[in-house]
Design an enzyme around this catalytic site. Sequence first.
Site, PDB file in Angstrom:
ATOM      1  CB  SER A 264       6.016 -45.469  40.514  1.00 31.85           C
ATOM      2  OG  SER A 264       6.345 -46.818  40.795  1.00 31.85           O
ATOM      3  CE  LYS A 265       8.477 -44.669  32.910  1.00 33.64           C
ATOM      4  NZ  LYS A 265       7.946 -45.226  31.664  1.00 33.64           N
ATOM      5  NE  ARG A 266       6.094 -50.639  42.896  1.00 35.71           N
ATOM      6  CZ  ARG A 266       5.445 -49.517  43.071  1.00 35.71           C
ATOM      7  NH1 ARG A 266       6.088 -48.372  43.143  1.00 35.71           N
ATOM      8  NH2 ARG A 266       4.126 -49.489  43.200  1.00 35.71           N
ATOM      9  CG  ASP A 274       5.628 -44.337  28.656  1.00 33.79           C
ATOM     10  OD1 ASP A 274       6.606 -44.137  27.922  1.00 33.79           O
ATOM     11  OD2 ASP A 274       5.667 -44.232  29.896  1.00 33.79           O
TER      12      ASP A 274
END
Length: 500
Positions: A264-266, A274
């Site tokens: 995830s973006k975490r 991106d």
Amino acid sequence: MLLIGLPSDEHPLSMRVRIAPSPTGSVHLGLCRTALFNWAHARHAGGTFVLRIEDTDIERNTPESLAAILEGLRWLGLDWDEGPEVGGEHGPYFQTQRLENYSKDVEVLLAAGHLYRDFSTPEQQEVWRAEQEQRKQRVAYRGADRDLSPEASMERVQAGEPFAVRFRIPEGQTRFTDLVRGEVTLPHGEVDDWVLVRRGGGMPTYNFTVVSDDMAMGITCVLRGEEHLVNTPKQLLLYEALGSEPPAFGHLPLLLGKDRRKLSKRTGDTSLGDYRAKGYPRGAILNFLALQGWALDGETEVFSMETFVEHFDPAQVSKGGAIFDPDKFLWLAGEYLRAESPADLAEHCLPFVLSEGLASQDELRGRWDWFVQLIQAVQERLSLYSDAPKWLAPYFVGAQDLVYETKAEKGARKHEGAGDLLMAFAAWLGERPASEDPALTGAAARQWLEDRGAKIGSLFQPLRCALTGQPGGPDLFLIISLLGRQEALLRIERMVGALA
Ligand code: GLU
């Protein structure tokens, strides 16, 4: 009990696979991996790769997301044989254009007793949910109205009572052979009487539409993320109720971050956009995705998509989570980038050079051969296309504006008498034929130094700082020929002044 054979036995020649993304956000790498594996499976078998858009979540759909999915898949080279923009015999390929099909399926299934109307109110549902939370063991939902007679059910419809349509889960268990995970068994006691159509109408639910569409589109094999494993028994029971042979299912391991939690973006970037924006080569992205749950021979990590297609077999996909290793991704990017021809590399670096404002498109196109040579000179040092501007910057400023990096300048200043040596070198260089091959100039310069009893570093370190301001980089004589003799002499002159 439902027992499903492997459809590779059933459909040896007409393999049809699909991906069914929802256009609700950025193009996640998980989607790209699923698309890649399905595409490779189809291409391996000479089958058909279908793209269907699951756009029933009206609130969250965006046209931008749809456009990004189509563009992203095309950019990756994952061309679909049927779907948006290409059409096909099994369209439409947008679920919102297939609503009539779903209504027909509901009618048929209701009449056959596989579905029932659940008239329970939101308050009653809430009570059930609260009770569920109190229980030690989860109990599958069975609506109080599941045994209403068809007549009694119809009367309540006519009286205007709102209802949801649910699947009547039979007793028993579902067993199937997952292409990746092998035998999977799920007792029906763990499967809710799930909702196909929500109370008050609206869009039909995913588990329903996915089966209806896969059936109508003749899909023979579904490779998808492991998060859908829990949905498979529901879907298999629906195939059975509809009297249809289900596709083979293979559930791909989740993409995990290095912390072994779902990517995830975490822990970092997750979307295709991106990585494109960062200048990862397309080949490296595909290769890296292929490694997420699959391996060629346990050793070879760099392989082409032809090789992937040739060898791909869902049975060899690993069950365990695929660990997304950003360091490996970067390494792979460098491998691909360095294998490119300088001409291709120049094209790929161009947008990054332009966006850094080093030069205009016209200027670069006007001296393209020079730009390609420049790229070739720094190629060894690049891992991403976006690394190019940093290495190229010194070639796009005048001698007076060149910035000396601290490390380069320190290296230059540590040699006593460097200014005098540079000056003598400039005089020597001025005598050499301007068109001389840089390798010859370099060899002659080394000889010149030896004759003077000077160490190579005592000239080369100050010279490098003079020419690029950077502590490392391409061969110095190549740099001189790329800058041009005049410009090189100006830069040396400036450094001599700085050292004085
Ligand atoms: N829209 C679903 C998803 O993107 C499709 C799942 C499936 O392949 O059945 O997760």
